[in-house]
Write an enzyme that holds these catalytic residues in place. Sequence first.
Site, PDB file in Angstrom:
ATOM      1  N   ASP A 293      28.328  41.644 -23.970  1.00  0.00           N
ATOM      2  CA  ASP A 293      29.502  42.375 -23.514  1.00  0.00           C
ATOM      3  C   ASP A 293      28.700  43.696 -23.569  1.00  0.00           C
ATOM      4  O   ASP A 293      28.977  44.946 -24.766  1.00  0.00           O
ATOM      5  CB  ASP A 293      31.455  43.459 -24.123  1.00  0.00           C
ATOM      6  CG  ASP A 293      32.075  43.963 -23.372  1.00  0.00           C
ATOM      7  OD1 ASP A 293      31.915  44.629 -22.530  1.00  0.00           O
ATOM      8  OD2 ASP A 293      32.432  44.531 -24.391  1.00  0.00           O
TER       9      ASP A 293
ATOM     10  N   GLU B 164      29.281  39.970 -19.142  1.00  0.00           N
ATOM     11  CA  GLU B 164      29.596  40.543 -18.300  1.00  0.00           C
ATOM     12  C   GLU B 164      29.306  41.444 -17.431  1.00  0.00           C
ATOM     13  O   GLU B 164      28.264  41.885 -17.684  1.00  0.00           O
ATOM     14  CB  GLU B 164      31.821  41.580 -18.869  1.00  0.00           C
ATOM     15  CG  GLU B 164      32.320  41.935 -18.367  1.00  0.00           C
ATOM     16  CD  GLU B 164      33.406  42.857 -19.494  1.00  0.00           C
ATOM     17  OE1 GLU B 164      34.907  42.380 -19.433  1.00  0.00           O
ATOM     18  OE2 GLU B 164      32.838  43.810 -19.338  1.00  0.00           O
TER      19      GLU B 164
ATOM     20  N   ASP C  38      34.932  45.695 -28.172  1.00  0.00           N
ATOM     21  CA  ASP C  38      33.427  44.928 -27.719  1.00  0.00           C
ATOM     22  C   ASP C  38      33.242  43.138 -27.881  1.00  0.00           C
ATOM     23  O   ASP C  38      32.680  42.500 -27.524  1.00  0.00           O
ATOM     24  CB  ASP C  38      32.444  45.518 -27.876  1.00  0.00           C
ATOM     25  CG  ASP C  38      31.905  47.119 -27.839  1.00  0.00           C
ATOM     26  OD1 ASP C  38      32.802  47.566 -26.234  1.00  0.00           O
ATOM     27  OD2 ASP C  38      32.278  47.830 -28.726  1.00  0.00           O
TER      28      ASP C  38
END
Length: 182
Positions: free
Chosen positions: A7, A66, A137
């Site tokens: 992420d 992501e 996160d």
Amino acid sequence: MRVLGIDPGSRRTGWGVVEERRGDLRGLASGVAAPGIGDLGIRLGAIAVQLEALLDEWNPDAVALERAFVGLNAASALRLGEVRGVVLASAGRRALPVVDYPPATVKVAVAGSGAAGKDMIARGVNALLGLAVEPGDASDALAVAICHLRHSSFASRLRSSDGTVPATRRTRFRGRFLTAQR
């Protein structure tokens, strides 16, 4: 298959390692690379060092990332692109495949809704992996890894033994068309 989920963020980059064996998912590790504040080049270098150490330690088969959300702030989108570049370069040095997923796809994979918030994502990750990871996160990175494993598992089930995708037929169910294998 072992996947390192990322992420990305220039101040906090979440990471998570998930493994799938015979359809069972197992969370191996997760955390946050937090280079702090200061010069962007130094922060990106710190993220690269931590990422390289993770790749060495966990030896993943793939990296799932992501996809950057491009909202109203173009500067933030550029920063995410720079972090993504660090991830791509680190994985590329090891000839690892990198796959990226839109945030909504990741959310659907773990929480069942593309509009899921961080709490819902963490609950989904914890239920799937049997963990107790806090929303943030690291749980988002685990979700990205789970998303990739679910997508790659589904794609491999669709492939027949000769490597082609089997023929499909469309069926109407409750007003929607469904596609099924023949």
